[in-house]
Motif scaffolding. Structure first.
Motif, short mmCIF file in Angstrom:
data_model
loop_
_atom_site.label_atom_id
_atom_site.label_comp_id
_atom_site.label_asym_id
_atom_site.label_seq_id
_atom_site.Cartn_x
_atom_site.Cartn_y
_atom_site.Cartn_z
N UNK A 412 0.55 -0.91 0.30
CA UNK A 412 0.10 0.22 0.03
C UNK A 412 0.77 1.05 -0.13
N UNK A 413 0.44 2.31 -0.70
CA UNK A 413 1.07 3.29 -0.20
C UNK A 413 2.37 3.67 -1.33
N UNK A 414 1.55 2.75 -2.43
CA UNK A 414 2.47 2.76 -3.53
C UNK A 414 2.94 4.56 -4.38
N UNK A 415 1.69 5.21 -4.49
CA UNK A 415 1.76 6.02 -5.36
C UNK A 415 2.26 7.45 -4.49
N UNK A 416 2.38 7.71 -3.02
CA UNK A 416 2.69 8.15 -2.03
C UNK A 416 4.36 7.94 -2.27
N UNK A 417 4.65 6.61 -2.36
CA UNK A 417 6.17 6.92 -2.21
C UNK A 417 7.08 7.55 -3.47
N UNK A 418 5.73 7.15 -4.64
CA UNK A 418 6.63 7.47 -6.18
C UNK A 418 6.56 9.24 -5.72
N UNK A 419 5.37 9.77 -5.99
CA UNK A 419 5.26 11.16 -5.91
C UNK A 419 6.61 11.95 -4.91
N UNK A 420 7.30 10.61 -4.47
CA UNK A 420 8.12 11.41 -3.32
C UNK A 420 9.63 11.59 -4.39
N UNK A 421 9.53 10.58 -5.24
CA UNK A 421 10.60 10.58 -6.28
C UNK A 421 11.37 9.12 -5.70
N UNK A 422 11.04 8.48 -4.94
CA UNK A 422 12.05 7.52 -4.22
C UNK A 422 11.50 6.42 -5.11
N UNK A 423 12.72 5.79 -5.76
CA UNK A 423 13.17 4.62 -6.72
C UNK A 423 14.42 3.68 -6.47
#
Length: 543
Positions: A412-423
């Motif tokens: 869960x909260x995949x989009x939250x992490x992606x929004x921060x630029x985490x990768x």
């Protein structure tokens, strides 16, 4: 980081709060080759420049800067002195932000099995590297993990930025079993920074209770020089019945550290969280998810919203997240026969505390075979969006049919992490590395709210009909589509054909709500040929 993803395409779905479609204006950059192995991220900067970063695992960080008229104005390659440009293949991006009119990258690498965090500061017009720092180092990763009820003691760096200013914080978590001579009090370090990148505070944060010597990181929020940290303290006992986990919220201001345990979270499994600071009321909104029924025939996810005073950490209330309005919409408009079920992917809040929850229907499956990683997949299906007022009362709900199949597992909260630029690199095979094209984007504008994702238009198959519906699995099947609340479908970049399509890299995109401006990487497919463009999409941003 513990979450693992791989995926397939995305972009297209646009639902507007008004019934008549507002067609956005699109401007494209000059053509360039489809991005290869690596990671891509675009930032819309305050000076109206656009920064496009490509992290290439051989060449380094390639920076392209576009001016206010969207013309390419500068190109540079960042190699650095401290971080190893040849190790980008095994690096982790912990955040990419605009801070003080500069592009700031937080990059983590292993050096002799020890994680190191680097900060790279790029000029906001030329893209050139102006400062490079090592912000910290953790003990070796060669240790025994501590796990309580599927909650791991964290051994990692984390970064969070104040969305209303340039203040930011870095959290350093040391995990692994404690040595006999080691104190748990030094394992969590919080470093606070001003917009000009000067360290303004360094604090340890831990519960003054010997019962909880280990902590798992959940989320962090920054409000100027204040930091709010959400963790899951872990208690280990020889008797498994005495082993437990519980969510804690900590407030750090100056040298003062406050903690608030949430007793009703005791023994929750596989917890995820998203915390937001609300300026108007000086409150915190905390979204919690936890797994239920693990190992049974009916696994699920529970969701709660918690409201706390930002000064005292006193909790006003907590309440379950209800999806009744989404279910009603799905039953009426989408012919659902049961209730909508989805997990939170992101929480969006306004300055006065109104909340929007973005959800996605997710299920895991194993395709069989001997390779465990390549055989694990995630169905990323229907979207749900629900809104709540500042008192936590549900105002609306909407659903949209979507079918995608991702390679690997998604938390869960995949989009939250992606929004921060985490990768980080998730797959050595480029064809399987479809993570940037997965899931969806949500764009709230003054003239309506838009959802975007990539879809499989099965009617374009030879012999296909409009009633056909298939899950999107490969980028060769992807097309960008848009829908509004009236059910009207728009194609932002052109009408797709059997051997011609348009799809976008949502993981690279950025959105400035106050401008109504969205930017992404557009891939145009003609037969076996592909080309890329930066695509600026302008929505109406004033009433």
């Amino acid at each position: 980081m513990r979450y693992f993803w791989q995926g397939t395409s995305l972009l297209a779905l646009l639902f507007a709060s008004q019934l008549s479609a507002q067609v956005p204006q699109v401007q494209l950059s000059n053509n360039f080759p489809e991005p290869g192995d690596g990671f891509d991220k675009i930032l819309l900067l305050d000076n109206n420049y656009t920064a496009y970063l490509h992290f290439d695992r051989k060449a380094g960080i390639i920076v392209n800067m576009y001016d206010a008229s969207h013309q390419l104005s500068a190109t540079d390659t960042v190699t650095g002195r401290l971080f190893d440009v040849n190790a980008l293949n095994d690096s982790e991006i912990d955040g990419i932000y605009e801070i003080n009119s500069q592009v700031v990258i937080f990059l983590q690498q292993l050096v002799k099995m020890k994680p190191r965090l680097y900060r790279l500061i790029l000029d906001g017009k030329t893209g050139q590297l102006v400062q490079e720092d090592q912000l910290g180092e953790l003990p070796t990763i060669q240790h025994r993990d501590v796990v309580v009820q599927d909650n791991y003691a964290s051994h990692d760096f984390y970064v969070a930025k104040d969305p209303r200013s340039g203040y930011y914080a870095v959290a350093s978590f040391a995990g692994g079993e404690l040595d006999r001579k080691e104190s748990p009090g030094e394992r969590i370090q919080i470093f606070r920074f001003s917009p000009d990148h000067q360290q303004i505070g360094h604090t340890t944060s831990y519960l003054p209770l010997t019962d909880y010597p280990y902590h798992g990181y959940l989320d962090m929020a920054v409000n100027k020089d204040q930091v709010y940290l959400v963790t899951v303290p872990l208690r280990i006992r020889k008797n498994a019945k005495d082993t437990s986990a519980m969510v804690a919220v900590s407030a750090i201001h100056g040298t003062e550290v406050k903690h608030q345990l949430l007793p009703y979270t005791a023994n929750m499994q596989d917890i995820h969280a998203n915390i937001k600071y609300i300026p108007a009321s000086q409150k915190l909104i905390l979204l919690l998810t936890n797994a239920t029924g693990k190992g049974t025939k009916n696994p699920g996810v529970d969701m709660q919203l918690c409201y706390l005073d930002a000064t005292t950490l006193e909790e006003y209330r907590h309440q379950p997240v209800t999806l009744d309005k989404i279910s009603s919409y799905a039953q009426e408009k989408l012919k659902y026969t049961g209730n909508y079920t989805g997990v939170p992917q992101r929480m969006i809040t306004t300055e006065d505390g109104k909340t929007t929850l973005l959800l996605e229907n997710i299920s895991l499956f194993n395709s069989g075979g001997t390779n465990t990683w390549n055989n694990m997949h995630t169905n990323m299906n229907d979207i749900g969006v629900t809104t709540l007022d500042s008192n936590g009362i549900v105002q609306s709900g909407i659903a949209q049919i979507k079918m995608q199949i991702a390679n690997g597992l998604y938390d869960p909260l995949f989009l939250n992490r992606r929004k921060k630029g985490q990768w980080m690199f998730r797959n050595r095979i480029q064809a399987l590395n479809t993570t940037p094209y997965l899931s969806f984007d949500y764009l709230p504008t003054a003239k309506g709210n838009y959802l975007l994702f990539n879809d499989y238009l099965a009617y374009l198959d030879p012999g296909g009909v409009y009633t056909d519906k298939k899950p999107l699995r490969y980028l060769t099947e992807a097309n960008t589509v848009c829908y509004n609340a009236a059910g009207e479908r728009l194609f932002l970049f052109g009408t797709p054909e059997t051997y011609k399509g348009f799809y976008c890299m949502l993981g690279a995109s950025d959105f400035r709500q106050e401008r109504g401006q969205y930017v992404t990487i557009l891939i145009t497919r003609k037969g076996e040929t592909r080309q890329a463009n930066i695509a600026w999409v302008q929505f109406q941003h004033s009433l």
